[in-house]
Scaffold this motif. Sequence first.
Motif, PDB file in Angstrom:
ATOM      1  N   LYS A 155      37.848  39.302  41.613  1.00  0.00           N
ATOM      2  CA  LYS A 155      37.723  38.713  40.288  1.00  0.00           C
ATOM      3  C   LYS A 155      38.470  39.523  39.224  1.00  0.00           C
ATOM      4  CE  LYS A 155      33.352  36.328  41.172  1.00  0.00           C
ATOM      5  NZ  LYS A 155      33.964  34.990  41.106  1.00  0.00           N
ATOM      6  N   ASP A 156      39.285  40.433  39.687  1.00  0.00           N
ATOM      7  CA  ASP A 156      40.102  41.219  38.766  1.00  0.00           C
ATOM      8  C   ASP A 156      41.198  40.317  38.179  1.00  0.00           C
ATOM      9  OD1 ASP A 156      42.608  42.906  38.175  1.00  0.00           O
ATOM     10  OD2 ASP A 156      41.053  44.433  38.339  1.00  0.00           O
ATOM     11  N   GLU A 157      41.208  40.180  36.862  1.00  0.00           N
ATOM     12  CA  GLU A 157      42.126  39.234  36.220  1.00  0.00           C
ATOM     13  C   GLU A 157      43.595  39.600  36.463  1.00  0.00           C
ATOM     14  OE1 GLU A 157      41.083  36.543  35.288  1.00  0.00           O
ATOM     15  OE2 GLU A 157      39.309  36.614  34.012  1.00  0.00           O
ATOM     16  N   LEU A 158      43.913  40.892  36.486  1.00  0.00           N
ATOM     17  CA  LEU A 158      45.306  41.290  36.707  1.00  0.00           C
ATOM     18  C   LEU A 158      45.769  40.925  38.111  1.00  0.00           C
ATOM     19  CD1 LEU A 158      45.451  44.762  34.912  1.00  0.00           C
ATOM     20  CD2 LEU A 158      46.418  42.584  34.144  1.00  0.00           C
ATOM     21  N   ARG A 159      44.882  41.123  39.094  1.00  0.00           N
ATOM     22  CA  ARG A 159      45.265  40.775  40.468  1.00  0.00           C
ATOM     23  C   ARG A 159      45.414  39.269  40.629  1.00  0.00           C
ATOM     24  NH1 ARG A 159      43.587  44.734  45.301  1.00  0.00           N
ATOM     25  NH2 ARG A 159      43.689  46.709  44.194  1.00  0.00           N
ATOM     26  N   ARG A 160      44.540  38.516  39.974  1.00  0.00           N
ATOM     27  CA  ARG A 160      44.624  37.063  40.057  1.00  0.00           C
ATOM     28  C   ARG A 160      45.950  36.569  39.458  1.00  0.00           C
ATOM     29  NH1 ARG A 160      40.111  33.915  40.191  1.00  0.00           N
ATOM     30  NH2 ARG A 160      40.696  32.833  38.280  1.00  0.00           N
TER      31      ARG A 160
END
Length: 913
Positions: free
Chosen positions: A154-159
């Motif tokens: 749920k990490d926004e940067l990874r998404r």
Amino acid sequence: MEPSSRLERFTDIIKSPTDHRDYAMVTLSNGLRCTLVHDPEAHQSTAALAVAAGHFQDPLENQGLAHFLEHMLFLGTEKYPEATAYQDFIHQHGGHHNAWTGTEYSSYYCSVDAPSFAEALDRFSRFFYQPTFNPEWIAKEVNAIESEFQLKRKDELRRLYQVHKVTANPAHPFSKFSVGNFNTLTNKGDTTGLDQHMRSYFSTWYRANRMTLVLAGPQSLDELETLAIACFQSIPGNGATVTPEQAPLYLPEQTGIQLHVRPLKDARRLILAFALPSIDKDYPYKTTSFIAHLLGYEGPGSLYAELHHANLINSLAAGGGISGSNFKDFNLNMQLTEYGLQHTDRIIAEVLAAIDRIKHEGLEDWRYKERQVAIANAFRFQEPARTADLAPQLAINMHHYQPHDLIFGDYRMDQLNVSKARELLDCMRADNLRATLIHRQVEVDQHEPIYGTDYQVRPFTEAQLEFWQSAEVSAIQLPGPNPYLHPLRPPQALSEPVSRDPRQHQLADGLTLWHLQDPDFRAPKAHIYCQFTLPNVTASATHYASARLWCELMIDRLNEDCYDAEIAGLHFNIYPQHYGITLHISGYSQGIVELSRDLLERLQTTRFSESRFADIKQKLYVNWQSALANKPLNLLFARLNVLLQPHMYALSDLAEALAQITRSGFDDWQQQLFAEVELKLFAHGDLTQETLRPLTECAQQTFSMQANLQANMPATRDLAELKSSGKLETRGQLLTRHTDHAAMLVIQGSDTSVLQQTCMLLLNQFIQPHLFNELRTRQQLGYLVGSTYMPIEQRPHLLMYVQSSNSKAPELCKAIEAFRKHFLQQFDERIHDELDQVKGHLIRKLREPDTNLRLRSQRLWSTISPTDVSFDRLEKMAQQLEVNTTSFFIKELAEILATTGHQGYITASPKEL
């Protein structure tokens, strides 16, 4: 034969005048290039190895293999086959280690106490020619990779990064999934063949001629060279030559596009990415850095200022973006206002117009020379990094810079490369742009399956292209001459007898100055801290929420006016804490007093526009509301502070309070903010007391101060009382919007004595590797497992924690509790030798000198900030370790572990929807 006569050394390495280290480069017969760093002041030695292989080299059928290999290398070699042997050795000898896998490079590094370096290298070096790849651990480490993947799911940067990958050229290795997980590494759980794929990857890419090595420590260059030959000569060479990627990062239809990405948290962000060619060979000129400076300038009349004043954006950062051997994304990353969200085409028109203006008016030599002065100042008066931090950076630099630029390459700016600047600016056009809009309400029609991100891709419309060509744009100004920027003078002569502890000066009731003209770090730099004890900040959640809002508004308001100072190396920050509000100014001593005085005067006179008040209040509210989706461990650390420190408030309480704050109510609160104030100043660095006089006089004229406000603040809460009152049970069990569970055992020291602090610090140092090995390596409970020592107002605390994607919080508590009880059973003379080693390391660590002015300032400020000031506490702790026997500490630590009255669990679990 002397080592220096075996290998030809290169020593013509440019370094800062403040750098006390000696450097040399050698190349071993297997092709491994080594940098040797002699640091006579280092207490530890460090090895860092970077290999030119990363996830770009992953086979398509085993994406994430490079990352998996990184994990497996730690789990045994032929000479040291035990899975925990390496980690145990490093921890027992006072060290630390880590690794990371990138796109085209992977990095490994470790530090240990200097006398143990040869033994550590004997273990570390064998990763690269003698790994066992023990089949027993393959399935377990697949689970570890899966846990890491789930942790960041749920990490926004990874998404966002994964959406970036699936919208790039599938023939370019950037498009591969870099982390890996259960699905990409196994065939529905079957690991058959994974061993062979891993061995093939290793034997193909992990070759000496594709590696760089840094050995650094107090050892002489000759000794380090001998170690390099003895330990690393056995790595096979003759690997494939490192060559740039050939496929383009983007296909023609993948630029000139609008990307919509729907995040999990509330966000309003616009990222404009222009596709550029590789910039690796441009490092002597830093052309993209120069363009980023012009585009990202935030002073009056700038692109940022015009968009900000039009209430379109809250922030702008220029120049970031991915880069590699044949690509570079030049990003402008903007946080939007609600109004800006509806007018992204206008923002893009303004950006394209600013780029055009730079192309025609900005490529002037005097502008470049200003950047040269700023960078030259930064290099000339560079604060020494810890050798342990420097080594991994140099190992990567060796892959990118000429040998003499090993250090200087990050700072080198030879001259304005006009032709390169025009080439890059010509690429920064609409048909070469990828505009990514991030918001929860954007239209989407595609689903990225790995992280589950919804997105949409559309080419720019003819109407958009026409609008950007013909739109009426602001009269954006390019930066003018910077009044703060000039070559720096040497530091002032010491005006007082040499001291390493600040002196206290009671200037008036409620006004204290702590001052130290630093005798060791003789550079024209300084730090000034201004701590305001303010009851009107801490009285309630509403007061504290108002203070957080006020600090954000002040930074927002002052940034534009202070941006030239920022570029010239003068920085400021304003933040609330449980006493009140702190203003921190840092940078070059020339101008720091004037800037500090100016900021003090503005604290009571600055007012804020209605639009900025509304937008920043909304931004804060959204951030606080969405905090429950953050990593559970982060939430537990924050909640622990709230539980133990008076006048700290949970983010959910602050969000609720902020929602009720009106503009008129905020204005009334602001009028009373400094009605009761006590001020503590700390000035450290290249500053005499006489130089500070304008600042102290300004403080006395600006504020009406009262004494003893800080002394009346309540003490740290007692954990036993929290347990008996039920507050630990009710407030210490969080329900989050994250899928992971987390648990933390809190052990609170019985008092604030030096002995109690020493025991808790020693217990943490001793227990750390055992906790990790048992709960992370053996039981595979979660990817995040650890312990930490945390003093709060001098009261020591030991925290043991686990975050897990596959075990619930009650199970994690049971596992930690079982570990505590089992570990306690081992507390007898059997652990004497190991604890004695840890004790010796801790004594050396407590007596390590400060590496640079910034770290010394932080340490001294953390001592001065509370009411109980004691500069020799670390030395007293070292003395406690020396005068008391190891057997004495075995009994003391066992008692701390066994006394459950001052222990308690806090947990985080997913909220049921």
